[in-house]
Design an enzyme around this catalytic site. Structure first.
Site, PDB file in Angstrom:
ATOM      1  CG  ASN A 129      -2.190  -0.749   0.996  1.00  0.00           C
ATOM      2  OD1 ASN A 129      -2.319  -1.420  -0.025  1.00  0.00           O
ATOM      3  ND2 ASN A 129      -3.107  -0.698   1.924  1.00  0.00           N
ATOM      4  CG  MET A 130       0.152   5.985  -1.318  1.00  0.00           C
ATOM      5  SD  MET A 130       1.007   6.176  -2.856  1.00  0.00           S
ATOM      6  CE  MET A 130      -0.293   6.140  -4.072  1.00  0.00           C
ATOM      7  CE  LYS A 131      -2.019   2.933   6.537  1.00  0.00           C
ATOM      8  NZ  LYS A 131      -3.274   2.395   6.141  1.00  0.00           N
ATOM      9  N   GLY A 132       2.507   2.308   3.277  1.00  0.00           N
ATOM     10  CA  GLY A 132       3.613   1.480   3.739  1.00  0.00           C
ATOM     11  C   GLY A 132       3.567   1.097   5.193  1.00  0.00           C
TER      12      GLY A 132
END
Ligand code: B12
Length: 251
Positions: A129-132
C-alpha cells in the site's frame, strides 16, 4: 559487564550469562496447585533451573494458562550457526526508485496476494500500500513499481492467471496463519501450481509473514522470505537486485 561467551550463548535477563527465559503456555486442565506444580516440573524436566511460576489463570473451562521463568543451562555455539541471509543495503525509496528507472528502464511489475484460507491482509498491505509501514512507503508509492494487490484468500491458480495477465515480474505472497503448518502447505501449493504449468522460473517469487524465514523460503523454492518487521524498501531493494540479475546487469 561479564564477557559474552559466544561458544555457549545463553539468553540474557538481568545479567550477562544468566540464561533467563520466560515461557507461556496452556495446559488442558483447570488451574490448581497440582497444575501449577506439573507446569513447573515440566519446565525443570526440560533442563531449566531456578523455575518460578509467575502467573497461572483460567483461559476458559478446563484450561490453565501459565507464565513461568527459568534459567537455561545449555546455550548455542553462535560462531557455528549458519543461515542464509538477505544482505540488501538499506536504501530509501527515492534512491531505489531512481535506480529502477535508470537501470531497469521501466517499472517492475508485481502481483501480491494472501493465498489459502488466510484472511490477514495487514502484512501484505504494509509492503504494497501507498502508506507502507512504520514511515517506510509501500511499493504503490514508487514510480518504479506497477503493483496489483489481490487481497486475501486467493487461489494459487487465480494468482498465477493474474500474474500472467499483468505480465508480472514478481509474485509476492503473504502467509500469516501457521496453525498445523498451513503456511508451509500453502507455500508449497503455489510452487506446485507453477510447476504443473512449467512456470517455476517465470516469476521472481517472494513470500512474507511472521513465521516465514529466508531459509524456509529458499528450501521451498522461493527467491526470498521476509519475516517480522520487514520494510517495503527491503523488498523493493531485493526486487531491484533480482531484476538486474535477470536482465544480466548483475551476477
Ligand atoms: C489483525 C489480526 C486479525 C484480523 C485480520 C484483519 C486483516 N484484514 O488482516 C482478523 C480479525 C480478521 C483475524 C482473524 C483471524 N486470526 Co488473526 N490476528 C491478527 C493480529 C492481531 C495482527 C496481525 C497483523 O496485522 N500484524 C501486523 C502486520 C504488519 O505484521 P505481519 O503480518 O507480521 O507483517 C509483517 C511481516 O510479517 C512481513 N510480511 C507479511 N506478509 C508479507 C508479504 C510479503 C510479500 C512480504 C515481502 C512481507 C510480508 O512484512 C510485514 C511488515 O513488516 C495477529 C496477532 C499479532 N499480534 O500478530 C493475529 C493472528 C495472526 N491471528 C490468528 C488467528 C488464529 C486468527 C483466526 C484463525 C482466529 C479465528 N479463530 O477465527 C482468524 C483467521 C481468519 C482467516 N481466515 O485467516 C493467530 C495465528 C496463530 C497461528 N499460529 O497461526 C494470531 C497470531 C493471533 C494469536 N496469537 O493467536 N486476525
Amino acid at each position: 559487564m561479564n564477557e559474552i561467551d559466544y561458544k555457549n550463548l545463553v539468553p540474557y535477563g538481568d545479567t550477562t550469562g544468566d540464561g533467563a527465559v520466560q515461557f507461556s503456555f496452556t495446559f488442558p486442565v483447570e488451574p490448581s496447585p497440582k497444575a501449577q506444580e506439573a507446569a513447573a516440573q515440566m519446565v525443570r524436566e526440560w533442563g531449566f533451573s531456578d523455575v518460578k511460576v509467575a502467573h497461572m489463570s483460567s483461559v476458559g473451562v478446563g484450561f490453565a494458562y501459565f507464565v513461568i521463568f527459568g534459567r537455561a543451562q545449555r546455550g548455542v555455539n553462535f560462531d557455528k550457526v549458519e543461515v542464509p541471509e538477505l544482505t540488501g543495503q538499506r536504501l530509501n525509496y527515492k534512491e531505489i526508485d531512481k535506480r529502477i528507472l535508470e537501470e531497469i528502464g521501466r517499472p517492475i511489475r508485481v502481483v501480491g496476494a494472501n493465498t489459502g484460507f488466510d484472511a490477514h491482509t495487514v502484512g501484505l498491505d504494509a509492503i504494497l500500500n501507498m502508506k507502507g509501514f512504520d514511515g517506510d512507503v509501500g511499493l504503490e508509492r514508487y514510480r518504479g513499481f506497477y503493483t496489483v494487490n489481490m487481497g486475501s484468500q486467493v487461489l494459487p491458480a487465480e494468482l498465477i492467471e493474474r500474474a500472467l495477465k499483468e505480465k508480472a515480474d514478481a509474485i509476492l505472497i503473504s502467509k500469516i496463519v501457521t496453525q498445523k503448518d498451513i503456511h508451509i502447505a500453502d507455500m508449497k501449493d503455489v510452487i506446485l501450481h507453477l510447476r504443473k504449468r512449467g512456470l517455476e522460473k517465470r516469476f521472481i517469487l517472494v513470500v512474507g509473514g511472521p513465521r516465514v524465514t529466508h531459509k524456509l523460503a529458499l528450501e521451498l523454492g522461493y527467491d526470498a522470505g521476509f519475516s517480522i518487521g520487514s520494510y517495503p524498501s527491503d523488498v523493493a531493494y531485493f526486487l531491484l537486485e533480482k531484476m538486474l540479475e535477470r536482465i544480466g546487469k548483475k551476477k
